[in-house]
Design a protein around this motif. Structure first.
Motif, short mmCIF file in Angstrom:
data_model
loop_
_atom_site.label_atom_id
_atom_site.label_comp_id
_atom_site.label_asym_id
_atom_site.label_seq_id
_atom_site.Cartn_x
_atom_site.Cartn_y
_atom_site.Cartn_z
N GLY A 177 30.79 -3.57 -12.17
CA GLY A 177 30.72 -2.19 -11.67
C GLY A 177 32.10 -1.64 -11.36
O GLY A 177 32.36 -0.46 -11.49
N ILE A 178 33.00 -2.53 -10.90
CA ILE A 178 34.38 -2.13 -10.62
C ILE A 178 35.33 -3.14 -11.28
O ILE A 178 34.89 -4.21 -11.68
N LEU A 179 36.61 -2.76 -11.37
CA LEU A 179 37.54 -3.60 -12.13
C LEU A 179 37.74 -4.98 -11.52
O LEU A 179 37.84 -5.97 -12.22
N ARG A 180 37.82 -5.06 -10.19
CA ARG A 180 38.05 -6.36 -9.56
C ARG A 180 36.87 -7.29 -9.80
O ARG A 180 37.04 -8.48 -9.97
N GLU A 181 35.67 -6.72 -9.86
CA GLU A 181 34.48 -7.53 -10.16
C GLU A 181 34.61 -8.10 -11.58
O GLU A 181 34.29 -9.26 -11.83
N GLY A 182 35.12 -7.24 -12.47
CA GLY A 182 35.34 -7.68 -13.85
C GLY A 182 36.30 -8.85 -13.90
O GLY A 182 36.07 -9.85 -14.59
N ARG A 183 37.42 -8.76 -13.13
CA ARG A 183 38.39 -9.84 -13.15
C ARG A 183 37.82 -11.12 -12.53
O ARG A 183 38.06 -12.22 -13.01
N GLN A 184 37.00 -10.92 -11.48
CA GLN A 184 36.37 -12.09 -10.86
C GLN A 184 35.49 -12.81 -11.88
O GLN A 184 35.52 -14.03 -11.98
N ASN A 185 34.70 -12.00 -12.62
CA ASN A 185 33.82 -12.60 -13.62
C ASN A 185 34.64 -13.27 -14.72
O ASN A 185 34.27 -14.34 -15.21
N ALA A 186 35.75 -12.62 -15.10
CA ALA A 186 36.60 -13.20 -16.15
C ALA A 186 37.20 -14.52 -15.69
O ALA A 186 37.34 -15.46 -16.47
N ARG A 187 37.56 -14.59 -14.40
CA ARG A 187 38.13 -15.83 -13.86
C ARG A 187 37.12 -16.97 -13.91
O ARG A 187 37.51 -18.14 -13.97
N ASN A 188 35.83 -16.59 -13.86
CA ASN A 188 34.80 -17.63 -13.96
C ASN A 188 34.69 -18.20 -15.37
O ASN A 188 34.03 -19.20 -15.59
N MET A 189 35.30 -17.49 -16.31
CA MET A 189 35.18 -17.93 -17.71
C MET A 189 36.48 -18.48 -18.28
O MET A 189 36.48 -19.10 -19.33
N SER A 190 37.58 -18.20 -17.61
CA SER A 190 38.87 -18.61 -18.16
C SER A 190 39.33 -19.93 -17.56
O SER A 190 39.08 -20.20 -16.38
N SER A 191 40.01 -20.71 -18.38
CA SER A 191 40.51 -21.99 -17.88
C SER A 191 41.73 -21.79 -16.99
O SER A 191 42.14 -22.68 -16.28
N LYS A 192 42.32 -20.59 -17.06
CA LYS A 192 43.52 -20.32 -16.28
C LYS A 192 43.23 -19.30 -15.19
O LYS A 192 42.25 -18.55 -15.28
#
Lengths: 361, 373
Positions: B72-87
């Motif tokens: 819904g917001i950009l920080r949520e997007g980054r949080q979700n991306a962090r759950n998928m990235s090895s870094k």
């Protein structure tokens, strides 16, 4: 009383002390605070405050010249008597200590918000304060010598201003003067907090070796500060516009953030590296005078003990505000009372000295 | 003895408090986000696409990790991306925000990208770009162009070169917010699209009240920038029908490199209404024409007068588009606010802007025509 040689400074060093003590923390939020009151006309408030501070400096020197080689501590005792004089001195000291503590907290918060977000605030406070204690330990001369670094910081800021000139819109500074009187008065009061440098001679006058030159250099310092603060307001307002400026806690830092330069991709980090010592300079000036006054007031001979106790007290007081917002409010309250008191007491003191007509050698 | 003890004590204490390990970030553990693509997702949220360079043996200069998430917001997007990235994904090196035109028409972009102003780690000098189409598809296509650098670098170079040529405005994220918040001023953003599997700049997206309300071609963007006083250093290749025709070789067009060296805006009040006159002086050189005849002063004058008329017509057309989009990118409102305070206070500029009279005078000076006549 014979001064420690390490505390003796000349008039030029007094000028450095005034500039370095006012520019450091003063510039961080000044554009943000002024724009809330007078929109794009903040530079008018700076000009008025600068002129008032110069008038006050002249009064300060008139008062000091009447009581040769005495600081305001001794003058207050002569003017108001032992008890009232002591009460006035204690109030000055409390004001300085509070101002020092809140400025320490603000400096810490700025470091934490901009760079070291995860580092505990108390650790930053202690580390930030260590250099202040260390340099002040070696006397006023060292404080002033360290203060010369402010010119490096100011030079860097001026380069930043020159770089930003092509994006400054003069229309953002127009129309000139559409301000309500109440807002203007409030803004002059806010700006006056940044011009308290005129009061430094009250504390350090006995330590100045070439007293005849000191008024001249004090006025030069105040003119320099007025121009620098005025330029800061003009550039930040012309660059961001008043509506954007109203949202910015640290406009000069954001200005550094807005630039892309070849090789140095993040100019803001270079800015911070130079700005942190500048913030420390404000603290050093306040710290030295506060603890020097304590020693004089209480006639303390054990310097080590007093410096340690006083530093601990300052660090503890600096922890009282919860965050940056509260620190700013705290500083506002402190200055509201302190500035009025300081302005008032200087004028009253001068009138009293004329009535009493006393000269003391 | 006392001094030695103090020294030993300090040596023991300082390493403990000066390690500064709370904020340390190990380079090898960080994934640098270089692009962020934002568009509407099917579930009513936003589809956010991140790219981060993959550095390692055999990855070469083009390897990127591409992560698609919704939020819904950009920080949520980054949080979700962090759950998928090895870094640990960090945005300190972000180069562009790519926002779909569809989302920019629907949502206030100023609110959408608020995080970039709030968080000092995010570079506010990154590009803010509108994508005509899907940023996700554009990033994927750019990532597959093996002969080109990584998407963020490729798009960055494309944008910088286009901005130098005044085909697009150089509006960074910080500029967008300043222009959005200033009364009587609206932002213009670069507009790009995916065309034949290549990224292409197509001009500018126009904004009013933070939402996209129109667009300009690259030629119109250049003229708008000239009227804004922001095309002084750039040389724009203006392609116009050839005039006067020099031969029957079938050549239809000529090319002129133009620089708007001077811009002047005059505002005067006529019957209580502002009348705006924009004067632009272009300096140029003819880069493609036809053999023979350019040494003739009369022909040069004819070309200058012809180009002046054409550019004036195009400028007026550009102003009409700006007025229809209610986008005061030139900042006429800002000038009226500064100089005609009473009028400014008496009107709602958003309404008044569409109807004010704006006239343009254009003068073209041909300075050179190359090394053949």
């Amino acid at each position: 009383m014979i001064e420690d040689r390490r505390n003796l400074i000349n008039s030029k060093q007094l000028m450095v002390l005034i500039i370095s003590s006012t520019a450091g923390v003063g510039i961080i939020s000044l554009p943000y605070l002024l724009v809330q009151e007078v929109g794009h006309n903040g530079w008018i408030a700076i000009l008025l405050s600068g002129i008032s501070s110069m008038i006050m400096a002249v009064i300060v020197f008139k008062l000091l010249e009447r009581y040769k080689n005495k600081s305001i501590i001794e003058i207050n005792l002569i003017l108001y008597g032992k008890y009232i004089g002591m009460a006035v001195n204690v109030f000055y000291l409390l004001y300085l200590t509070l101002k020092l503590s809140v400025n320490l907290r603000i400096a810490t918060e700025v470091v934490q918000i901009t760079v070291l977000r995860s580092t505990p605030s108390i650790v930053l406070t202690v580390l930030f304060f260590l250099s202040t204690i260390y340099i002040s330990w070696y006397g006023l001369k060292s404080v002033c010598r360290y203060g010369n670094m402010i010119f490096l910081t100011i030079l860097m800021v001026l380069v930043l201003y020159i770089l930003s000139l092509n994006k400054v819109r003069l229309t953002f500074l127009l129309p000139i003067g559409d301000i309500e009187i109440q807002g203007l008065l409030e803004s002059v009061k806010i700006a006056a907090f940044s011009f308290l440098g005129f009061a430094y001679p009250l504390a350090v006058y006995p330590m100045v070796t070439d007293k005849k030159q000191s008024l001249k250099y004090t006025l030069l310092a105040l003119i320099f500060s007025t121009v620098f603060f005025g330029l800061t307001i003009v550039i930040t307002t012309g660059y961001f516009g008043e509506n954007m400026l109203k949202h910015m806690l640290f406009p000069v830092y954001t200005l550094a953030l807005s630039f892309r330069t070849p090789i140095i991709e993040r100019l803001d980090l270079l800015f911070l590296v130079l700005w942190f010592p500048a913030m420390g300079m404000t603290l050093k000036g306040y710290f030295f005078i506060s603890y020097y006054w304590i020693n004089r007031l209480l006639n303390i001979k054990r310097k080590t003990l007093s410096i340690l106790l006083f530093s601990t007290a300052v660090i503890i007081i600096s922890r009282i505000p919860n965050d940056y917002n509260q620190s700013l409010k705290f500083l506002g309250y402190t200055d509201n009372i302190g500035v009025l008191f300081m302005f008032g007491m200087i004028i009253i003191g001068y009138i009293m000295s004329m009535i009493k007509g006393g000269h003391s050698n | 003895m006392k001094r030695i003890l103090t020294l030993i004590l300090m040596i023991l204490i300082f390493p403990l408090i000066l390690t500064g390990c709370w904020d340390q970030k190990i380079y090898e553990h960080i994934g640098f986000i270089l692009n962020v693509g934002i568009e509407s997702s099917k579930d009513g949220n936003m589809l956010i696409t991140f790219t981060s360079p993959v550095v390692g043996e055999g990855e070469g200069e083009t390897g990127v990790e591409l992560i698609e998430v919704t939020g819904g917001i950009l920080r949520e997007g980054r949080q979700n991306a962090r759950n998928m990235s090895s870094k640990q994904l960090e945005s300190g090196k972000l180069q562009q925000f790519l926002i779909s035109s569809e989302l920019a028409q629907k949502r206030n972009v100023h609110d959408l990208i608020e995080i970039a102003e709030r968080d000092p780690i995010l570079p506010i000098q990154c590009w803010l770009v509108i994508v005509d189409g899907s940023p996700n598809e554009l990033i994927k296509a750019a990532a597959n162009l093996k002969e080109k650098p990584r998407p963020a670098i490729y798009i960055n170079q494309l944008l910088e070169n286009s901005a130098k040529g005044s085909k697009i405005p150089e509006t960074r994220l910080a500029d967008f917010n300043i222009e959005y918040l200033a009364p009587g001023l609206d932002p213009m953003l670069p507009l790009i699209k995916l065309s034949n599997n290549q990224v292409m700049v197509t001009g500018s997206a126009l904004f009013s009240k933070g939402k996209m309300t129109g667009k300009l071609s690259t030629r119109q963007s250049f003229l708008a920038l000239a009227m804004m006083g922001r095309a002084r250093k750039a040389g724009f290749s203006s392609i116009d029908p050839i005039f006067p025709k020099v031969s029957d070789d079938g050549k239809e067009d000529m090319a002129t490199e133009l620089r708007a060296i001077k811009r002047n805006i005059k505002i005067k009040m006529v019957d209580g209404e502002p009348v705006v006159n924009i004067y632009i002086n272009f300096a140029g050189y003819i880069s493609e024409y036809g053999w023979d005849s350019l040494t003739d002063q009369a022909v040069q004058k004819e070309i200058e007068s012809y180009l002046s008329e054409r550019l004036k017509k195009d400028c007026i057309e550009t102003i009409n588009i700006l007025q229809q989009a209610n986008c005061d990118a030139i900042g006429i409102g800002d000038m009226i606010r500064a100089k005609c305070g009473e009028y400014w206070k008496s009107v709602d500029w958003e309404d008044a802007y569409r109807d004010i009279v704006i006239d343009v005078d254009v003068n073209v000076d041909i300075k050179q025509f190359g090394v053949i006549d």
